[in-house]
Structures are given as structure tokens and as C-alpha cells.
Design a protein around this motif. Structure first.
Motif, PDB file in Angstrom:
ATOM      1  N   SER A 123       0.834  -1.215   0.000  1.00  0.00           N
ATOM      2  CA  SER A 123       0.000   0.000   0.000  1.00  0.00           C
ATOM      3  C   SER A 123       0.862   1.256   0.000  1.00  0.00           C
ATOM      4  CB  SER A 123      -0.936  -0.002   1.217  1.00  0.00           C
ATOM      5  OG  SER A 123      -1.840  -1.086   1.156  1.00  0.00           O
ATOM      6  N   ILE A 124       1.963   1.226   0.773  1.00  0.00           N
ATOM      7  CA  ILE A 124       2.880   2.373   0.777  1.00  0.00           C
ATOM      8  C   ILE A 124       3.500   2.549  -0.607  1.00  0.00           C
ATOM      9  CG2 ILE A 124       5.048   3.283   1.704  1.00  0.00           C
ATOM     10  CD1 ILE A 124       4.342   1.850   4.349  1.00  0.00           C
ATOM     11  N   SER A 125       3.880   1.433  -1.219  1.00  0.00           N
ATOM     12  CA  SER A 125       4.448   1.489  -2.569  1.00  0.00           C
ATOM     13  C   SER A 125       3.456   2.117  -3.543  1.00  0.00           C
ATOM     14  CB  SER A 125       4.834   0.079  -3.030  1.00  0.00           C
ATOM     15  OG  SER A 125       5.434   0.110  -4.303  1.00  0.00           O
ATOM     16  N   LEU A 140      -0.708  -7.054  -3.652  1.00  0.00           N
ATOM     17  CA  LEU A 140      -1.886  -6.969  -2.796  1.00  0.00           C
ATOM     18  C   LEU A 140      -2.867  -8.090  -3.106  1.00  0.00           C
ATOM     19  CD1 LEU A 140      -2.725  -3.143  -2.675  1.00  0.00           C
ATOM     20  CD2 LEU A 140      -2.023  -4.589  -0.765  1.00  0.00           C
ATOM     21  N   SER A 141      -3.117  -8.322  -4.386  1.00  0.00           N
ATOM     22  CA  SER A 141      -4.058  -9.359  -4.803  1.00  0.00           C
ATOM     23  C   SER A 141      -3.631 -10.736  -4.290  1.00  0.00           C
ATOM     24  CB  SER A 141      -4.163  -9.371  -6.336  1.00  0.00           C
ATOM     25  OG  SER A 141      -5.080 -10.356  -6.761  1.00  0.00           O
ATOM     26  N   MET A 142      -2.335 -11.061  -4.445  1.00  0.00           N
ATOM     27  CA  MET A 142      -1.845 -12.368  -3.996  1.00  0.00           C
ATOM     28  C   MET A 142      -1.862 -12.475  -2.477  1.00  0.00           C
ATOM     29  SD  MET A 142       1.225 -13.408  -6.662  1.00  0.00           S
ATOM     30  CE  MET A 142       2.278 -12.016  -6.277  1.00  0.00           C
ATOM     31  N   ASP A 169       1.139   1.187 -10.191  1.00  0.00           N
ATOM     32  CA  ASP A 169       2.182   0.165 -10.103  1.00  0.00           C
ATOM     33  C   ASP A 169       1.526  -1.216 -10.065  1.00  0.00           C
ATOM     34  OD1 ASP A 169       4.247  -1.554  -9.519  1.00  0.00           O
ATOM     35  OD2 ASP A 169       4.949  -0.481  -7.746  1.00  0.00           O
ATOM     36  N   PHE A 170       1.467  -1.867 -11.206  1.00  0.00           N
ATOM     37  CA  PHE A 170       0.759  -3.140 -11.287  1.00  0.00           C
ATOM     38  C   PHE A 170       1.444  -4.235 -10.472  1.00  0.00           C
ATOM     39  CE2 PHE A 170       3.850  -4.035 -14.597  1.00  0.00           C
ATOM     40  CZ  PHE A 170       4.034  -5.413 -14.523  1.00  0.00           C
ATOM     41  N   ALA A 196      -9.023  -9.896  -3.181  1.00  0.00           N
ATOM     42  CA  ALA A 196      -8.090 -10.508  -4.129  1.00  0.00           C
ATOM     43  C   ALA A 196      -8.598 -10.306  -5.555  1.00  0.00           C
ATOM     44  CB  ALA A 196      -7.943 -11.992  -3.827  1.00  0.00           C
ATOM     45  N   LYS A 197      -9.881 -10.529  -5.747  1.00  0.00           N
ATOM     46  CA  LYS A 197     -10.491 -10.364  -7.067  1.00  0.00           C
ATOM     47  C   LYS A 197     -10.478  -8.901  -7.506  1.00  0.00           C
ATOM     48  CE  LYS A 197     -14.825 -11.376  -9.505  1.00  0.00           C
ATOM     49  NZ  LYS A 197     -16.199 -11.953  -9.344  1.00  0.00           N
ATOM     50  N   THR A 198     -10.781  -7.993  -6.573  1.00  0.00           N
ATOM     51  CA  THR A 198     -10.823  -6.557  -6.885  1.00  0.00           C
ATOM     52  C   THR A 198      -9.468  -6.056  -7.374  1.00  0.00           C
ATOM     53  OG1 THR A 198     -12.578  -6.141  -5.275  1.00  0.00           O
ATOM     54  CG2 THR A 198     -11.202  -4.262  -5.923  1.00  0.00           C
ATOM     55  N   TYR A 199      -8.408  -6.417  -6.641  1.00  0.00           N
ATOM     56  CA  TYR A 199      -7.078  -5.929  -7.017  1.00  0.00           C
ATOM     57  C   TYR A 199      -6.551  -6.620  -8.274  1.00  0.00           C
ATOM     58  CZ  TYR A 199      -6.658  -2.897  -3.002  1.00  0.00           C
ATOM     59  OH  TYR A 199      -6.849  -1.866  -2.102  1.00  0.00           O
TER      60      TYR A 199
END
Length: 318
Positions: free
Chosen positions: A243-245, A259-261, A252-253, A272-275
Motif C-alpha cells: 500500500s505504501i508502494s 496486494l491481490s496475492m 504500479d501493477f 483478491a479479485k478486486t485488485y
């Protein structure tokens, strides 16, 4: 009258020489590169064998990005009076044109002509590294370090050469020596990233913690510490780091995928699905193409393929 003509013919070359010198001095003082080149053009038109004028015009052309023009000027000097500085500068222009073999040859000639030319030795070692000649690069960095034993960047690049050859024990020694020489954020970052790549996650995290204490403004430090936390199972800390990144760069994909993983590992399917959808949106992914291969140039794919592969396969099913 005849004597007067002889006197005039004697004085005229002196006047021309004085004028050329004046233009040359003006060229050296000029801060505008185009003006400098124009003035040196005038000098060379009057004195075609003025090698200093060619040299400084070559420097100006290189600084303007006219690398081919710079190479031509340097080559004219080398044909008449080869010297280490000119070979070095031509090597730089060739390097800028991605002519690594040509750059390597010129740096070698510069070192041959001047054994104490440190910049040429360093550039030669770096070029060998870029060419994948890791063993030769290690030899050159070692010679350089025998001359300047506290040159931190040489330890770092020699370490990277050892990594490429899978000499991990030697790499750790060099990364650690680089920290001893100068314990700055970059030195801890380099060793931390190396530890992360070889799956020493706790050591990676420790180094990245040190790097962040010394430099809180580098988003990559948070991303890689987030990856370390993810692999260590420290999911809440991983979420914080990714989140800081993203606060530095919301597009930044790599961090979005982190985040998703992480949410996937926390059994939070909704997030997970949203991100993962955000990742696809940022990358403008082709819905008909294979999800995995569309990440082929990403950090996760290149460095942690199997972990990434399993995660993406699960994410794709959500």
C-alpha cells in the motif's frame, strides 16, 4: 612595392593564427553546445589538423546526443595521434550507441596506453559485465579494487557478476563488503534484493528494513519488503508495504498484484479479485489471451515463477 607585398604576406598568416586562437578560446568558454560546435567548426576550417578542436567538438557532439558525429571526430584524432583520452571518449560514444563490442575495444586501448586510467578500467569492467563476460568482469573489478580498495560500486558490480555465475558465497562477501565500505541505503537494498532472489526472506527483510531507515522515499524498498513479508507469511505487514508502494504510484501493477496475492493467501477472495481486476485494467490485458504469459516481463514472473503461477491460476478462477 615588392618589399611591401612580401611584408604583407608574412603578417597575414600571423593575423589568421591570432584570430583562430581567439575563436578557439571563445569556443572553450562557450556554455551553449551548439555555439561551441559552430565555433570549433570555424577553427577546424582554418586549421584542419587542430586535434584539440576535434576533441572538444567530439565532446560537445556526444553531450548533444550526436554520438556518430562524436565518433567521427575522435576517429580523426586516433588516425593521426592516438591517445588514451580519445579512445576512452570514443568508447563512451560507442557505449551510448549500444555498440558494446566497439566500446570494449576502445576501453581496452585506453587502458593499454595508460595503465593508471581508472575511469577506463571501470568502464571496461562494466562493459564486460553488460556483454555477459562475467568472469572477465570479475577480474577487471578485482584489479580496480586492488587500486581503490574502498570503491563501493566495484564491490556491488563484482557481486552481481558472481550472482550471474551462481557464485553466491562470493556474492554475499562482496555485497557485505560494500556495506562495510559505505553503509548507505543502496548497499543494504542491493544485498536485500539478492537475499530475496535466493529465497533468504528473513535476511532480505532485515536488509530492507535497514535500507528504509536510511531512505524512506524509495518506493521499491517497500515493494520488495512487501514481497519478503508475503513469502514469510506476514500478510498484514505485506499489505502495509504494498500500500505504501502504491502511494508513490497508484498504477504500479506489481504492487497491485502483490496486494491481490496477499489477499488470496488471507482467504479474502473479494479483495483478491478486486485488485486482480485493477492489475488487468492497468496493463490493458487481453481477455482472450493467457493471463500468465501477459505477465512474462514482471518481477513476479521472472523471479518467483511457481509461486506466481499458482497464485494467478487461482486468481483467474475468482
Amino acid at each position: 612595392m615588392k618589399r611591401l607585398l612580401i611584408t604583407l604576406f608574412t603578417i597575414l598568416p600571423l593575423l589568421t593564427y591570432g584570430q583562430v586562437n581567439k575563436i578557439y578560446r571563445q569556443a572553450l568558454r562557450a556554455t551553449d553546445l551548439n555555439e561551441k560546435i559552430e565555433l570549433l567548426d570555424q577553427v577546424i576550417s582554418q586549421e584542419p589538423k587542430n586535434l584539440d578542436a576535434y576533441f572538444y567538438r567530439g565532446l560537445a557532439k556526444n553531450d548533444l546526443g550526436d554520438y556518430e558525429g562524436a565518433i567521427i571526430d575522435y576517429s580523426k584524432i586516433i588516425l593521426i595521434e592516438p591517445d588514451a583520452d580519445t579512445y576512452f571518449n570514443r568508447g563512451n560514444s560507442r557505449f551510448n550507441l549500444k555498440d558494446l563490442q566497439g566500446a570494449k575495444t576502445d576501453y581496452e586501448k585506453a587502458v593499454e596506453l595508460d595503465k593508471s586510467f581508472i575511469d577506463a578500467r571501470y568502464s571496461l569492467a562494466c562493459t564486460k559485465y553488460d556483454l555477459g563476460e562475467y568472469e572477465n568482469a570479475i577480474t577487471d573489478f578485482s584489479i580496480l579494487l586492488s587500486i581503490i580498495p574502498d570503491l563501493q560500486i566495484a564491490y556491488t558490480l563484482r557481486a552481481a557478476s558472481h550472482v550471474a555465475m551462481e557464485n553466491y558465497k562470493e556474492a554475499i562477501k562482496d555485497y557485505s563488503t560494500a556495506i562495510l565500505v559505505s553503509p548507505d541505503s543502496d548497499a543494504f537494498y542491493d544485498r536485500g534484493l539478492f537475499y530475496l532472489d535466493i529465497k533468504y526472506y528473513q535476511k532480505a527483510k532485515a536488509d530492507l528494513n535497514s535500507a528504509i531507515r536510511l531512505n524512506k522515499g524509495n518506493p521499491y524498498l517497500y515493494f520488495y519488503r512487501g514481497a519478503s513479508n508475503l513469502f514469510l507469511g506476514k500478510y498484514k505487514e505485506a499489505l502495509d508495504d504494498f500500500s505504501i508502494s502504491l502511494a508513490f504510484d497508484s498504477q504500479d501493477f506489481e504492487a497491485l498484484l502483490g496486494l491481490s496475492m496477499t489477499y488470496l493467501k488471507m482467504d479474502d477472495s473479494e479483495n483478491a479479485k478486486t485488485y486482480f481486476k485493477k492489475v488487468k485494467s492497468v496493463l490493458e490485458m487481453d481477455a482472450k489471451a493467457d493471463d500468465l504469459e501477459q505477465f512474462s516481463k514482471s518481477y513476479w514472473y521472472l523471479k518467483h515463477y511457481y509461486y506466481f503461477k499458482n497464485s494467478v491460476e487461482e486468481l483467474s478462477k475468482l
